[in-house]
Scaffold this active site. Structure first.
Site, PDB file in Angstrom:
ATOM      1  N   HIS A 169       0.682  -1.306  -0.324  1.00 42.93           N
ATOM      2  CA  HIS A 169       0.093  -0.346   0.163  1.00 42.93           C
ATOM      3  C   HIS A 169       0.702   1.567  -0.174  1.00 42.93           C
ATOM      4  O   HIS A 169       1.517   1.704   0.847  1.00 42.93           O
ATOM      5  CB  HIS A 169      -1.090   0.355   1.518  1.00 42.93           C
ATOM      6  CG  HIS A 169      -2.211   1.144   1.484  1.00 42.93           C
ATOM      7  ND1 HIS A 169      -2.832   1.697   0.537  1.00 42.93           N
ATOM      8  CD2 HIS A 169      -2.356   2.483   1.805  1.00 42.93           C
ATOM      9  CE1 HIS A 169      -3.205   1.983   0.965  1.00 42.93           C
ATOM     10  NE2 HIS A 169      -2.644   3.334   1.625  1.00 42.93           N
TER      11      HIS A 169
ATOM     12  N   GLY B 106       2.128   4.720   4.642  1.00 38.49           N
ATOM     13  CA  GLY B 106       2.207   5.648   5.454  1.00 38.49           C
ATOM     14  C   GLY B 106       0.924   4.977   5.234  1.00 38.49           C
ATOM     15  O   GLY B 106       0.077   4.285   5.186  1.00 38.49           O
TER      16      GLY B 106
ATOM     17  N   LYS C 124      -0.774  10.895   1.589  1.00 42.65           N
ATOM     18  CA  LYS C 124      -0.280   9.843   0.392  1.00 42.65           C
ATOM     19  C   LYS C 124      -0.935  11.145  -1.450  1.00 42.65           C
ATOM     20  O   LYS C 124       0.648  10.947  -1.678  1.00 42.65           O
ATOM     21  CB  LYS C 124      -0.482   8.391   0.459  1.00 42.65           C
ATOM     22  CG  LYS C 124       0.943   8.222   1.588  1.00 42.65           C
ATOM     23  CD  LYS C 124       0.560   6.696   1.304  1.00 42.65           C
ATOM     24  CE  LYS C 124      -1.228   6.336   1.007  1.00 42.65           C
ATOM     25  NZ  LYS C 124      -1.556   5.609   2.452  1.00 42.65           N
TER      26      LYS C 124
ATOM     27  N   ASP D 119      -1.934   4.308  -4.731  1.00 35.80           N
ATOM     28  CA  ASP D 119      -2.406   3.028  -3.819  1.00 35.80           C
ATOM     29  C   ASP D 119      -2.344   2.276  -3.907  1.00 35.80           C
ATOM     30  O   ASP D 119      -1.249   1.673  -2.247  1.00 35.80           O
ATOM     31  CB  ASP D 119      -4.658   2.921  -4.003  1.00 35.80           C
ATOM     32  CG  ASP D 119      -5.195   2.178  -3.246  1.00 35.80           C
ATOM     33  OD1 ASP D 119      -4.906   2.233  -2.078  1.00 35.80           O
ATOM     34  OD2 ASP D 119      -6.034   1.264  -3.320  1.00 35.80           O
TER      35      ASP D 119
ATOM     36  N   GLU E   8      -6.751   8.125  -6.404  1.00 36.89           N
ATOM     37  CA  GLU E   8      -8.006   9.095  -5.358  1.00 36.89           C
ATOM     38  C   GLU E   8      -8.177   9.356  -4.264  1.00 36.89           C
ATOM     39  O   GLU E   8      -7.318   9.318  -4.129  1.00 36.89           O
ATOM     40  CB  GLU E   8      -8.168   7.139  -4.992  1.00 36.89           C
ATOM     41  CG  GLU E   8      -9.600   7.759  -3.850  1.00 36.89           C
ATOM     42  CD  GLU E   8      -9.619   6.041  -2.844  1.00 36.89           C
ATOM     43  OE1 GLU E   8     -10.511   6.642  -2.204  1.00 36.89           O
ATOM     44  OE2 GLU E   8      -8.856   5.162  -2.436  1.00 36.89           O
TER      45      GLU E   8
ATOM     46  N   ARG F 176      17.695  14.576  12.746  1.00 31.99           N
ATOM     47  CA  ARG F 176      17.919  16.493  11.934  1.00 31.99           C
ATOM     48  C   ARG F 176      19.222  16.699  11.457  1.00 31.99           C
ATOM     49  O   ARG F 176      19.078  17.241  11.045  1.00 31.99           O
ATOM     50  CB  ARG F 176      17.421  17.404  13.399  1.00 31.99           C
ATOM     51  CG  ARG F 176      16.381  16.955  13.854  1.00 31.99           C
ATOM     52  CD  ARG F 176      16.232  17.942  15.886  1.00 31.99           C
ATOM     53  NE  ARG F 176      16.402  19.475  14.802  1.00 31.99           N
ATOM     54  CZ  ARG F 176      16.199  20.303  15.796  1.00 31.99           C
ATOM     55  NH1 ARG F 176      16.403  20.173  16.735  1.00 31.99           N
ATOM     56  NH2 ARG F 176      16.510  21.604  15.205  1.00 31.99           N
TER      57      ARG F 176
END
Length: 311
Positions: free
Chosen positions: A140, A155, A161, A179, A204, A245
């Site tokens: 996914h 995610g 996304k 997707d 989508e 970071r």
């Protein structure tokens, strides 16, 4: 692809000419990406014969057969074509003799020809079969080509996304899949992603529905396949979590045994995901070319500390 690729698909892709129209090959599948040139077999040596591979007869094998008498060739043809080979392909504008075609029809072995040179044809069919027969999983996510780098965005559902992908497309980058992404391991160092046939070029968007990217933004906005160079995992901002970071140490995720660079990207209102993804892609490309900004900063700090100690 565990069950192999249909021989009819190979014929269409390689533009092969069918010399045995009476042989039905609609159910024949190729299961191994390697090929075999049956030079030794055509001399009568069948030990360790890789009969499960596509058989390619090049110019050398063809001229050897032309030098043999019919009485010498017939038993070889019988043994060769009765070994349940998936097909025989003649290259370099060579043409099989009538006796071979008759025996091939007898054993249901399709015979094809191509005008391409043997070496070029072998390289092309092996490369294509390696992709088609590569181990494959579906995950996914969204796959986008950003500045030539394949970026896989992952995610939770609804985290943004597809919206990030749409913004990247509007900025001139190309969509590969939304997707569901099919990932194939084409080598120990390379993963290739593509979209399922059904959802190719569609995105989508919650609240709007399905949009056709190719129709809306043109053919330059989509791509069928793309190597996967890096993964970006979108996640909700967690105030308690420590995020990287500096980027001195690369983090990785694994697909089908291959490691891919992975960045965790916290989502917070006001962050421009498309710009961040673009920057991550360019930075990754820069690292592959030998320059690491985090390492450069670390070196400057170390040099500054050394100068202070000397002073």
């Amino acid at each position: 692809m565990a069950n192999g690729v249909l021989l009819s698909k190979v014929v269409d892709k390689m533009h092969l000419k069918n010399m045995t129209p009476n042989v039905d090959f609609s159910e024949i599948r190729v299961t191994i990406p390697d090929i075999n040139r049956p030079a030794l077999q055509l001399t009568g040596y069948f030990e360790h014969f890789a009969n499960e591979r596509v058989q390619i007869v090049g110019y050398v094998e063809y001229t050897y057969l032309q030098s043999r008498t019919l009485e010498e060739k017939l038993p070889i043809y019988e043994r060769f074509l009765s070994s349940k080979v998936p097909c025989v392909i003649y290259t370099s504008k060579t043409v099989p003799d009538q006796e071979l075609l008759e025996i091939a029809e007898k054993y249901g072995v399709p015979v094809f020809t191509t005008e391409k040179a043997t070496s070029a044809f072998m390289a092309e069919i092996i490369r294509w079969l390696n992709v088609e027969l590569a181990p494959c999983i579906s995950i996914h996510g969204v796959l986008v080509d950003v500045f030539g780098e394949g970026v896989l965005i992952m995610g939770e559902s609804g985290i943004g996304k597809s919206e990030a992908a749409l913004e990247l497309i509007k900025r001139g980058h190309r969509l590969v899949s939304d997707d569901v992404v099919e990932i194939r391991k084409v080598s120990d160092a390379a993963l290739v992603g593509s979209a399922p046939d059904i959802t190719r070029h569609f995105i989508e968007l919650r609240g709007i529905g399905i949009i056709d990217v190719k129709t809306l933004f043109g053919v330059e906005s989509v791509k069928n396949t793309q190597g996967i160079d890096m993964v970006i995992k979108l996640e909700e901002w967690d105030r308690e979590k420590e995020y990287d970071r500096l980027g001195l140490e690369e983090e990785y995720t694994e697909f089908l045994g291959n490691r891919v660079v992975c960045h965790a990207l916290p989502i917070r209102p006001g962050r421009n995901l498309a710009v961040i993804v673009e920057t991550a892609a360019v930075n990754h490309r820069q690292k592959k070319m030998g320059y690491n900004a985090a390492q450069e900063l670390y070196n400057r700090v170390q040099q500054s500390l050394a100068r202070k100690r000397e002073a």
